[in-house]
Design an enzyme around this catalytic site. Sequence first.
Site, mmCIF file in Angstrom:
data_model
loop_
_atom_site.group_PDB
_atom_site.id
_atom_site.type_symbol
_atom_site.label_atom_id
_atom_site.label_comp_id
_atom_site.label_asym_id
_atom_site.label_seq_id
_atom_site.Cartn_x
_atom_site.Cartn_y
_atom_site.Cartn_z
ATOM 1 N N GLU A 225 -0.004 -21.406 3.272
ATOM 2 C CA GLU A 225 0.132 -21.805 1.860
ATOM 3 C C GLU A 225 0.547 -23.271 1.692
ATOM 4 O O GLU A 225 0.022 -23.962 0.831
ATOM 5 C CB GLU A 225 1.127 -20.895 1.142
ATOM 6 C CG GLU A 225 0.608 -19.470 0.987
ATOM 7 C CD GLU A 225 1.519 -18.600 0.123
ATOM 8 O OE1 GLU A 225 1.791 -18.945 -1.029
ATOM 9 O OE2 GLU A 225 1.990 -17.557 0.621
ATOM 10 N N HIS A 241 0.071 -5.232 24.274
ATOM 11 C CA HIS A 241 -0.880 -4.142 24.471
ATOM 12 C C HIS A 241 -2.240 -4.451 23.869
ATOM 13 O O HIS A 241 -3.089 -3.574 23.781
ATOM 14 C CB HIS A 241 -0.297 -2.847 23.884
ATOM 15 C CG HIS A 241 1.006 -2.498 24.528
ATOM 16 N ND1 HIS A 241 1.095 -1.752 25.688
ATOM 17 C CD2 HIS A 241 2.273 -2.872 24.226
ATOM 18 C CE1 HIS A 241 2.365 -1.652 26.038
ATOM 19 N NE2 HIS A 241 3.091 -2.332 25.173
ATOM 20 N N LYS A 333 -6.885 -15.006 -8.190
ATOM 21 C CA LYS A 333 -6.216 -14.173 -9.210
ATOM 22 C C LYS A 333 -7.029 -14.225 -10.507
ATOM 23 O O LYS A 333 -7.210 -13.211 -11.171
ATOM 24 C CB LYS A 333 -4.781 -14.657 -9.452
ATOM 25 C CG LYS A 333 -3.804 -14.251 -8.334
ATOM 26 C CD LYS A 333 -2.375 -14.701 -8.608
ATOM 27 C CE LYS A 333 -1.413 -14.280 -7.510
ATOM 28 N NZ LYS A 333 -0.037 -14.726 -7.659
#
Length: 340
Positions: A225, A241, A333
């Site tokens: 950001e 893993h 948005k």
Amino acid sequence: MSWQDSIDTTNMRSMVSGFPQLLRSSRPNDYILQEAVRLHERGIDGILLLGMGGSAIAGEICRAYLHDKTAKPILSVRDYTIPQFINDTWVTVAVSYSGNTEETLSAFKEAQSRGSSTIAFTTGATLKEYAGDSPVHILWPGFQPRAALPMVLSGLLPVLEILLDLDTTDLDTVSVDIEHVSSLWAGMQTTPADLAKMAKDAIPLFIGWRHLIPVAYRARCQMNENAKKMAFSSELPEANHNEIEGTASCVKTQFLPVFLRSNEEDKRIQTRIEATIETFIENGCSPVNLDLELPSRIHESLGYTHFLDSMSVELAEILGVDPMHVERITELKKKLEIKT
Ligand code: PA5
């Protein structure tokens, strides 16, 4: 001097430097404290945290900080809907700096419809409206949500501690300590500015264990950001893993692995982290072993966050981007508003 005299809310560097002061800027008011006591006395089965992006981080840090201090579950949801088991025995704590984030609002409404008690942290807008008569902690306006993290945490942690009947963390002392430690960064082997220089042409990968997992995630979000830079985070032992196999691609893509070290590591974890660092080196990477040597868990959570937030503004400057505006988030948005 109060933070209002020293922090310029139009300037990300100023807000980031003001992190320690903001940690003591926004204590919960008496009504919220009394409500938290009342809910604790009534009895609760768990706490549901709601929030997105910069507004979710304070909750994530608190959750990881408190993980072994309470027998009650603390759940974090960053989505539109909440699990079926949330009911009137749970307390929902929603954070939305703007008060208008649709995922948070949707999940908040759902929690209310299940009978959950609520506490909201916001500057106002729709979240305040939805909260009705239930407690609302009003945040200082004018900040970028992600820069408000210490302010949110300064109100949120005491509320969670009351709900869970835990000793209160002395955030005033932590804040003074972090202020002092940050004044010594310039003399450190690796400063935030050094890390930013290293990240200029590489993809930062922040790696944390236990309470430093959300801190690694926060660092990644701040690079995204503030510095408009692709970055990633991962957690140990899980990364051993899967991600460890990806180190084979280090020869083609330049990564900057940054290991966040903790004084709480036991021998087992220490050995694992050191073996992982070795694997990165063997595969052509130059990992950074970041050890700020801070005195407690909460100092580590907040001290590393402050340090890496500072790295993000240094990196924004090196890359010549504006850390204040998040135009892609804003545009998205807007696009979603049009579609719904
Ligand atoms: O830091 C930001 O600007 C974002 O990550 C926002 O926090 C996120 O979009 C959610 O908005 P709000 O914090 O207003 O709920």
